[in-house]
Structures are given as C-alpha cells and as structure tokens.
Design a protein around this motif. Sequence first.
Motif, PDB file in Angstrom:
ATOM      1  N   TYR A 185      -7.519 -56.823 -25.564  1.00 32.06           N
ATOM      2  CA  TYR A 185      -6.655 -57.259 -26.667  1.00 32.06           C
ATOM      3  C   TYR A 185      -7.457 -57.446 -27.947  1.00 32.06           C
ATOM      4  O   TYR A 185      -7.039 -56.993 -29.020  1.00 32.06           O
ATOM      5  CB  TYR A 185      -5.938 -58.559 -26.294  1.00 32.06           C
ATOM      6  CG  TYR A 185      -5.184 -59.160 -27.451  1.00 32.06           C
ATOM      7  CD1 TYR A 185      -4.020 -58.554 -27.911  1.00 32.06           C
ATOM      8  CD2 TYR A 185      -5.623 -60.312 -28.081  1.00 32.06           C
ATOM      9  CE1 TYR A 185      -3.321 -59.091 -28.982  1.00 32.06           C
ATOM     10  CE2 TYR A 185      -4.941 -60.848 -29.139  1.00 32.06           C
ATOM     11  CZ  TYR A 185      -3.787 -60.232 -29.591  1.00 32.06           C
ATOM     12  OH  TYR A 185      -3.103 -60.765 -30.652  1.00 32.06           O
ATOM     13  N   GLY A 219       1.059 -57.492 -32.853  1.00 33.97           N
ATOM     14  CA  GLY A 219       2.291 -58.017 -32.256  1.00 33.97           C
ATOM     15  C   GLY A 219       2.655 -57.310 -30.964  1.00 33.97           C
ATOM     16  O   GLY A 219       3.043 -57.942 -29.980  1.00 33.97           O
ATOM     17  N   LEU A 220       2.550 -55.999 -30.956  1.00 33.39           N
ATOM     18  CA  LEU A 220       2.874 -55.226 -29.760  1.00 33.39           C
ATOM     19  C   LEU A 220       1.863 -55.471 -28.646  1.00 33.39           C
ATOM     20  O   LEU A 220       2.236 -55.670 -27.480  1.00 33.39           O
ATOM     21  CB  LEU A 220       2.922 -53.734 -30.084  1.00 33.39           C
ATOM     22  CG  LEU A 220       3.226 -52.798 -28.925  1.00 33.39           C
ATOM     23  CD1 LEU A 220       4.627 -53.053 -28.403  1.00 33.39           C
ATOM     24  CD2 LEU A 220       3.070 -51.366 -29.364  1.00 33.39           C
ATOM     25  N   THR A 221       0.596 -55.481 -28.994  1.00 34.41           N
ATOM     26  CA  THR A 221      -0.416 -55.675 -27.959  1.00 34.41           C
ATOM     27  C   THR A 221      -0.436 -57.108 -27.444  1.00 34.41           C
ATOM     28  O   THR A 221      -0.861 -57.346 -26.314  1.00 34.41           O
ATOM     29  CB  THR A 221      -1.814 -55.278 -28.469  1.00 34.41           C
ATOM     30  OG1 THR A 221      -2.089 -55.980 -29.670  1.00 34.41           O
ATOM     31  CG2 THR A 221      -1.894 -53.792 -28.715  1.00 34.41           C
ATOM     32  N   ARG A 222       0.038 -58.062 -28.241  1.00 32.57           N
ATOM     33  CA  ARG A 222       0.125 -59.447 -27.761  1.00 32.57           C
ATOM     34  C   ARG A 222       1.132 -59.551 -26.621  1.00 32.57           C
ATOM     35  O   ARG A 222       0.928 -60.300 -25.657  1.00 32.57           O
ATOM     36  CB  ARG A 222       0.511 -60.380 -28.908  1.00 32.57           C
ATOM     37  CG  ARG A 222       0.406 -61.844 -28.522  1.00 32.57           C
ATOM     38  CD  ARG A 222       0.695 -62.775 -29.689  1.00 32.57           C
ATOM     39  NE  ARG A 222      -0.203 -62.499 -30.801  1.00 32.57           N
ATOM     40  CZ  ARG A 222       0.204 -62.161 -32.034  1.00 32.57           C
ATOM     41  NH1 ARG A 222       1.481 -62.043 -32.302  1.00 32.57           N
ATOM     42  NH2 ARG A 222      -0.672 -61.935 -32.992  1.00 32.57           N
ATOM     43  N   THR A 223       2.216 -58.772 -26.713  1.00 29.16           N
ATOM     44  CA  THR A 223       3.202 -58.742 -25.623  1.00 29.16           C
ATOM     45  C   THR A 223       2.557 -58.239 -24.338  1.00 29.16           C
ATOM     46  O   THR A 223       2.751 -58.810 -23.259  1.00 29.16           O
ATOM     47  CB  THR A 223       4.375 -57.827 -26.014  1.00 29.16           C
ATOM     48  OG1 THR A 223       4.932 -58.291 -27.238  1.00 29.16           O
ATOM     49  CG2 THR A 223       5.436 -57.823 -24.935  1.00 29.16           C
ATOM     50  N   TYR A 224       1.771 -57.175 -24.453  1.00 28.74           N
ATOM     51  CA  TYR A 224       1.069 -56.653 -23.278  1.00 28.74           C
ATOM     52  C   TYR A 224       0.036 -57.642 -22.760  1.00 28.74           C
ATOM     53  O   TYR A 224      -0.215 -57.718 -21.555  1.00 28.74           O
ATOM     54  CB  TYR A 224       0.415 -55.321 -23.597  1.00 28.74           C
ATOM     55  CG  TYR A 224       1.402 -54.221 -23.910  1.00 28.74           C
ATOM     56  CD1 TYR A 224       2.550 -54.069 -23.146  1.00 28.74           C
ATOM     57  CD2 TYR A 224       1.180 -53.343 -24.950  1.00 28.74           C
ATOM     58  CE1 TYR A 224       3.455 -53.071 -23.424  1.00 28.74           C
ATOM     59  CE2 TYR A 224       2.087 -52.336 -25.237  1.00 28.74           C
ATOM     60  CZ  TYR A 224       3.220 -52.206 -24.462  1.00 28.74           C
ATOM     61  OH  TYR A 224       4.120 -51.218 -24.725  1.00 28.74           O
ATOM     62  N   PHE A 242       0.297 -60.962 -22.768  1.00 25.85           N
ATOM     63  CA  PHE A 242       0.965 -61.980 -21.964  1.00 25.85           C
ATOM     64  C   PHE A 242       1.534 -61.417 -20.666  1.00 25.85           C
ATOM     65  O   PHE A 242       1.553 -62.110 -19.641  1.00 25.85           O
ATOM     66  CB  PHE A 242       2.061 -62.668 -22.781  1.00 25.85           C
ATOM     67  CG  PHE A 242       1.507 -63.542 -23.871  1.00 25.85           C
ATOM     68  CD1 PHE A 242       0.552 -64.499 -23.598  1.00 25.85           C
ATOM     69  CD2 PHE A 242       1.935 -63.400 -25.174  1.00 25.85           C
ATOM     70  CE1 PHE A 242       0.031 -65.307 -24.597  1.00 25.85           C
ATOM     71  CE2 PHE A 242       1.439 -64.203 -26.180  1.00 25.85           C
ATOM     72  CZ  PHE A 242       0.471 -65.155 -25.892  1.00 25.85           C
ATOM     73  N   MET A 243       1.979 -60.165 -20.688  1.00 26.29           N
ATOM     74  CA  MET A 243       2.463 -59.554 -19.443  1.00 26.29           C
ATOM     75  C   MET A 243       1.320 -59.382 -18.440  1.00 26.29           C
ATOM     76  O   MET A 243       1.478 -59.662 -17.248  1.00 26.29           O
ATOM     77  CB  MET A 243       3.115 -58.203 -19.745  1.00 26.29           C
ATOM     78  CG  MET A 243       4.460 -58.320 -20.415  1.00 26.29           C
ATOM     79  SD  MET A 243       5.176 -56.758 -20.968  1.00 26.29           S
ATOM     80  CE  MET A 243       4.924 -55.687 -19.605  1.00 26.29           C
TER      81      MET A 243
END
Length: 75
Positions: free
Chosen positions: A35, A47-52, A54-55
């Motif tokens: 990340y 923003g997009l990579t932050r979702t990944y 947390f997943m």
Amino acid sequence: MVDVLAEINGNLGAIGYGLAAIGPGIGVGLIFAAYINSTARQPESAGLTRTYLFMGMAVVEALTLIAFVVPFIHS
C-alpha cells in the motif's frame, strides 16, 4: 528404569498459536508495504488502494482468529 530428560506440561496450543501468528504478521507487513509503495508511486490512487488494504487486512486477520480458536477446539 527410564530417565526422563524433559517433560512437557501445559497446553501446546499456545505454542501452536504463536507459530501460527507468524504468517499473518508477515502478511500484514507485506500488505502495508504494498500500500505504501503504490501510494508513493501514484498518490491519486490512494483511495482505491486503501479499500484493497482493508480487504486484505480483513482476510489476514480472519486467518489469525481461526488460528487462535483451533487450539481451544482440540483441547
């Protein structure tokens, strides 16, 4: 006559959990490193990579919790 060199007392599940926590610990480190690397290369995609992030963290932490529960099931 048998001489006992070492006797193991207690729950070996604690040792198993300690060994099982090494993998998810390394996994969390790799996820955060990826990340930070991706955000440093392209800050606009944070923003997009932050979702990944947390997943991936949820999957790795779920494995840790499973490794925590298994020694209690087999006791």
